[in-house]
Design an enzyme around this catalytic site. Structure first.
Site, PDB file in Angstrom:
ATOM      1  N   CYS A 133     -12.885   2.822  13.098  1.00  0.00           N
ATOM      2  CA  CYS A 133     -14.324   2.615  12.984  1.00  0.00           C
ATOM      3  C   CYS A 133     -14.595   0.982  13.395  1.00  0.00           C
ATOM      4  O   CYS A 133     -15.749   0.717  13.200  1.00  0.00           O
ATOM      5  CB  CYS A 133     -14.714   2.821  11.619  1.00  0.00           C
ATOM      6  SG  CYS A 133     -13.956   1.785  10.558  1.00  0.00           S
ATOM      7  N   HIS A 160     -12.338  11.923   2.553  1.00  0.00           N
ATOM      8  CA  HIS A 160     -12.529  12.181   3.873  1.00  0.00           C
ATOM      9  C   HIS A 160     -12.804  13.677   4.182  1.00  0.00           C
ATOM     10  O   HIS A 160     -12.349  14.395   3.321  1.00  0.00           O
ATOM     11  CB  HIS A 160     -11.676  11.620   4.844  1.00  0.00           C
ATOM     12  CG  HIS A 160     -11.396   9.937   4.982  1.00  0.00           C
ATOM     13  ND1 HIS A 160     -10.486   9.250   4.252  1.00  0.00           N
ATOM     14  CD2 HIS A 160     -12.090   9.284   5.551  1.00  0.00           C
ATOM     15  CE1 HIS A 160     -10.793   8.040   4.388  1.00  0.00           C
ATOM     16  NE2 HIS A 160     -11.590   7.960   5.517  1.00  0.00           N
ATOM     17  N   LEU A 190      -2.115   7.643   1.140  1.00  0.00           N
ATOM     18  CA  LEU A 190      -1.682   8.480   2.318  1.00  0.00           C
ATOM     19  C   LEU A 190      -0.726   7.866   3.330  1.00  0.00           C
ATOM     20  O   LEU A 190       0.272   8.551   3.430  1.00  0.00           O
ATOM     21  CB  LEU A 190      -3.057   8.864   3.011  1.00  0.00           C
ATOM     22  CG  LEU A 190      -3.136   9.711   4.262  1.00  0.00           C
ATOM     23  CD1 LEU A 190      -2.547  11.183   3.915  1.00  0.00           C
ATOM     24  CD2 LEU A 190      -4.476   9.770   4.898  1.00  0.00           C
ATOM     25  N   ASN A 205      -8.989   9.178  12.443  1.00  0.00           N
ATOM     26  CA  ASN A 205      -9.095   9.649  11.267  1.00  0.00           C
ATOM     27  C   ASN A 205      -7.957  10.384  10.982  1.00  0.00           C
ATOM     28  O   ASN A 205      -7.387  11.074  11.715  1.00  0.00           O
ATOM     29  CB  ASN A 205     -10.277  10.639  11.229  1.00  0.00           C
ATOM     30  CG  ASN A 205     -11.639  10.046  11.008  1.00  0.00           C
ATOM     31  OD1 ASN A 205     -11.746   8.942  11.788  1.00  0.00           O
ATOM     32  ND2 ASN A 205     -12.508  10.602  10.298  1.00  0.00           N
ATOM     33  N   GLY A 207       0.812  -1.169  -0.065  1.00  0.00           N
ATOM     34  CA  GLY A 207       0.090   0.011   0.074  1.00  0.00           C
ATOM     35  C   GLY A 207       0.973   1.149   0.043  1.00  0.00           C
ATOM     36  O   GLY A 207       0.345   2.153   0.797  1.00  0.00           O
ATOM     37  N   HIS A 208       1.668   1.004  -0.897  1.00  0.00           N
ATOM     38  CA  HIS A 208       2.997   2.442  -0.645  1.00  0.00           C
ATOM     39  C   HIS A 208       2.460   3.758  -1.304  1.00  0.00           C
ATOM     40  O   HIS A 208       3.171   4.771  -1.101  1.00  0.00           O
ATOM     41  CB  HIS A 208       4.290   1.972  -1.161  1.00  0.00           C
ATOM     42  CG  HIS A 208       4.306   1.667  -2.678  1.00  0.00           C
ATOM     43  ND1 HIS A 208       3.860   0.652  -3.014  1.00  0.00           N
ATOM     44  CD2 HIS A 208       4.781   2.700  -3.584  1.00  0.00           C
ATOM     45  CE1 HIS A 208       4.188   0.863  -4.385  1.00  0.00           C
ATOM     46  NE2 HIS A 208       4.592   1.855  -4.679  1.00  0.00           N
ATOM     47  N   TRP A 218     -21.000  18.901   5.082  1.00  0.00           N
ATOM     48  CA  TRP A 218     -22.036  17.686   5.018  1.00  0.00           C
ATOM     49  C   TRP A 218     -22.488  17.429   6.426  1.00  0.00           C
ATOM     50  O   TRP A 218     -21.774  17.518   7.290  1.00  0.00           O
ATOM     51  CB  TRP A 218     -21.502  16.543   4.497  1.00  0.00           C
ATOM     52  CG  TRP A 218     -20.938  16.440   2.990  1.00  0.00           C
ATOM     53  CD1 TRP A 218     -21.375  17.320   2.051  1.00  0.00           C
ATOM     54  CD2 TRP A 218     -20.421  15.085   2.281  1.00  0.00           C
ATOM     55  NE1 TRP A 218     -20.767  17.131   0.813  1.00  0.00           N
ATOM     56  CE2 TRP A 218     -20.272  15.777   1.046  1.00  0.00           C
ATOM     57  CE3 TRP A 218     -20.061  13.993   2.600  1.00  0.00           C
ATOM     58  CZ2 TRP A 218     -19.976  14.867  -0.039  1.00  0.00           C
ATOM     59  CZ3 TRP A 218     -19.337  13.344   1.802  1.00  0.00           C
ATOM     60  CH2 TRP A 218     -19.291  13.764   0.419  1.00  0.00           C
TER      61      TRP A 218
HETATM   62  O1  GFB Z   1     -14.277  11.848   7.010  1.00  0.00           O
HETATM   63  P1  GFB Z   1     -15.698  11.218   6.849  1.00  0.00           P
HETATM   64  O2  GFB Z   1     -15.969  11.071   5.391  1.00  0.00           O
HETATM   65  O3  GFB Z   1     -15.827   9.955   7.682  1.00  0.00           O
HETATM   66  O4  GFB Z   1     -16.821  12.413   7.546  1.00  0.00           O
HETATM   67  P2  GFB Z   1     -16.209   9.335   8.808  1.00  0.00           P
HETATM   68  C1  GFB Z   1     -16.740  12.768   8.789  1.00  0.00           C
HETATM   69  C2  GFB Z   1     -17.645  13.408   9.109  1.00  0.00           C
HETATM   70  O5  GFB Z   1     -17.725  14.821   8.453  1.00  0.00           O
HETATM   71  C3  GFB Z   1     -19.385  13.238   8.774  1.00  0.00           C
HETATM   72  C4  GFB Z   1     -18.988  15.175   7.631  1.00  0.00           C
HETATM   73  O6  GFB Z   1     -19.930  13.452   9.469  1.00  0.00           O
HETATM   74  C5  GFB Z   1     -19.373  13.821   7.378  1.00  0.00           C
HETATM   75  O7  GFB Z   1     -20.712  14.192   6.999  1.00  0.00           O
HETATM   76  N1  GFB Z   1     -18.332  16.067   6.422  1.00  0.00           N
HETATM   77  C6  GFB Z   1     -18.620  17.146   6.254  1.00  0.00           C
HETATM   78  C7  GFB Z   1     -17.728  15.593   5.403  1.00  0.00           C
HETATM   79  N2  GFB Z   1     -18.544  17.646   5.131  1.00  0.00           N
HETATM   80  C8  GFB Z   1     -17.696  16.713   4.296  1.00  0.00           C
HETATM   81  C9  GFB Z   1     -17.270  16.551   3.024  1.00  0.00           C
HETATM   82  O8  GFB Z   1     -17.236  17.369   2.453  1.00  0.00           O
HETATM   83  N3  GFB Z   1     -16.845  15.354   2.832  1.00  0.00           N
HETATM   84  C10 GFB Z   1     -16.653  14.260   3.815  1.00  0.00           C
HETATM   85  N4  GFB Z   1     -16.200  13.097   3.352  1.00  0.00           N
HETATM   86  N5  GFB Z   1     -17.317  14.427   5.130  1.00  0.00           N
HETATM   87  C11 GFB Z   1     -15.119   7.046   7.536  1.00  0.00           C
HETATM   88  C12 GFB Z   1     -15.275   5.775   7.791  1.00  0.00           C
HETATM   89  O9  GFB Z   1     -16.019   7.784   8.527  1.00  0.00           O
HETATM   90  O10 GFB Z   1     -13.634   7.293   8.638  1.00  0.00           O
HETATM   91  C13 GFB Z   1     -14.277   5.108   7.339  1.00  0.00           C
HETATM   92  O11 GFB Z   1     -16.295   5.674   6.538  1.00  0.00           O
HETATM   93  C14 GFB Z   1     -12.967   5.186   8.124  1.00  0.00           C
HETATM   94  O12 GFB Z   1     -14.676   3.593   7.246  1.00  0.00           O
HETATM   95  C15 GFB Z   1     -12.769   6.401   8.220  1.00  0.00           C
HETATM   96  O13 GFB Z   1     -13.190   4.492   9.255  1.00  0.00           O
HETATM   97  C16 GFB Z   1     -11.571   6.858   9.208  1.00  0.00           C
HETATM   98  O14 GFB Z   1     -15.144   9.581  10.048  1.00  0.00           O
HETATM   99  O15 GFB Z   1     -17.592   9.303   9.353  1.00  0.00           O
END
Ligand code: GFB
Length: 326
Positions: A102, A172, A7, A158, A3-4, A195
């Protein structure tokens, strides 16, 4: 190193190189399908790695996790199983597997300790991914118990940093917000969409701290339990969006899109075990976001073109390249 280009993997490679390791074995996706046991066995037989960083996987933010659960569970289950089996079969000295925060139940008491694993139902938006990540922990533990393999697991919170996925649908939250505020500034737009409700809380760690921690655990940890890797501090999504706004585009205005999911209400790791082992993070959130924003500005052309995981800060060699092993 499995996985190099991602990120995490690219940060671990940079860290290993800083430490003077030159014989790194890197296997690219186009040459080696990590879901294929025969191919993985062939690669291990040919290359004979001594130390393995298992940081490969199908990853993404909240939307791809909830929309593509089959890819997330199949790819990750298979990748973990093939690499762990090959590492055992070909006598790897030590393997570090990385999971994710998670893995813990949606309603786990906060902060979440290692013993909260399997104590309740998972967060639905990433259940498939979490099941695969839990299977990875159990694989390492089973091979350790049955065969005495020196396989350990770390569960990072995260992550963010250079070489992240900045795609607005699949990334993310932090890379998405940094890019959204940057593009709003470039286009002279006032509002930026965040979001969900803004109320969930997340713990963020810079990937360079994570890479440092991976080397620390590889060198210093042989325990049975998986180890939480985090900062021990969290922040609401609204607050982190305001922090990004202040650093990138202070004139920007936040607009919440409540049609998008919030996911887990809170997932703060208890990092007592890691601190007792003697490791602590160094990079603060403000400083980490500012340097990641600098990276994005330098690589914005490639990010705009949709390159991901290949915009490495240092050039990475192709599969089969041999650098001194760790
Ligand atoms: O980082 P994220 O996508 O993943 O979202 P999780 C974290 C929070 O940020 C959620 C909000 O409540 C999203 O609704 N958010 C706000 C946004 N604006 C945005 C945006 O523009 N983009 C995104 N992506 N989110 C992941 C898991 O969960 O975390 C994986 O799905 C993994 O399995 C990873 O564990 C570390 O923290 O919710």
């Amino acid at each position: 190193m499995a996985g190099h280009r991602g990120l995490v993997g690219s940060a671990v490679v940079r860290r290993l190189e800083e430490e003077g390791f030159t014989d790194l074995l890197l296997a690219g996706r186009e040459q080696l399908d990590l879901r294929d046991q025969a191919a993985v066995d062939y690669w291990f037989r040919a290359n004979r790695p001594e130390y393995v960083y298992l940081v490969a996987g199908t990853v993404g933010g909240i939307l791809p996790n909830s929309r593509r659960p089959a890819d997330f569970i199949y790819d990750n289950l298979m990748i973990h199983a093939t690499v762990v089996q090959a590492a055992h079969h070909f006598g790897v000295k030590k393997l570090l597997y990385l999971g994710s925060s998670c893995i813990y139940p949606r309603e786990a008491p906060q902060p979440m300790t290692e013993s909260n694993l399997l104590a309740g139902p998972l967060e639905p938006t990433n259940e498939a991914y979490a099941i695969a990540k839990i299977a990875g922990i159990k694989l390492c533990a089973a091979y350790k118990k049955q065969y005495g393999c020196n396989f350990i697991s770390g569960m990072p919170t995260n992550l963010y940093g250079p070489n992240d996925n900045f795609d607005l649908e699949t990334s993310h939250v932090l890379p998405a917000l940094i890019r959204k505020f940057h593009e709003a500034k470039l286009r002279g737009e006032k509002s930026v969409t965040v979001w969900g409700t803004g109320s969930p809380k997340r713990e963020f760690m810079h990937v360079e701290d994570l890479a440092d921690c991976c080397l620390f655990l590889m060198r210093n940890y042989e325990g049975d339990s998986h180890v939480n890797i985090g900062t021990g501090e969290d922040i609401s999504i609204r607050e982190v969006a305001e922090l990004v706004r202040d650093l990138v585009y202070p004139e920007g205005e936040l607009v919440l899109d409540s049609t998008k999911p919030d996911g887990m209400p809170r997932k703060l790791l208890d990092v007592s075990l890691l601190h007792e082992l003697g490791w602590q993070h160094r990079i603060g959130l403000r400083e980490g976001i500012a340097s990641t924003y600098e990276w994005l500005q330098e690589h914005y052309g490639a990010v705009e073109d949709g390159c991901r995981g290949s915009v490495a800060p240092t050039p990475l060699r192709r599969a089969g390249d041999r650098r001194r092993s760790v």
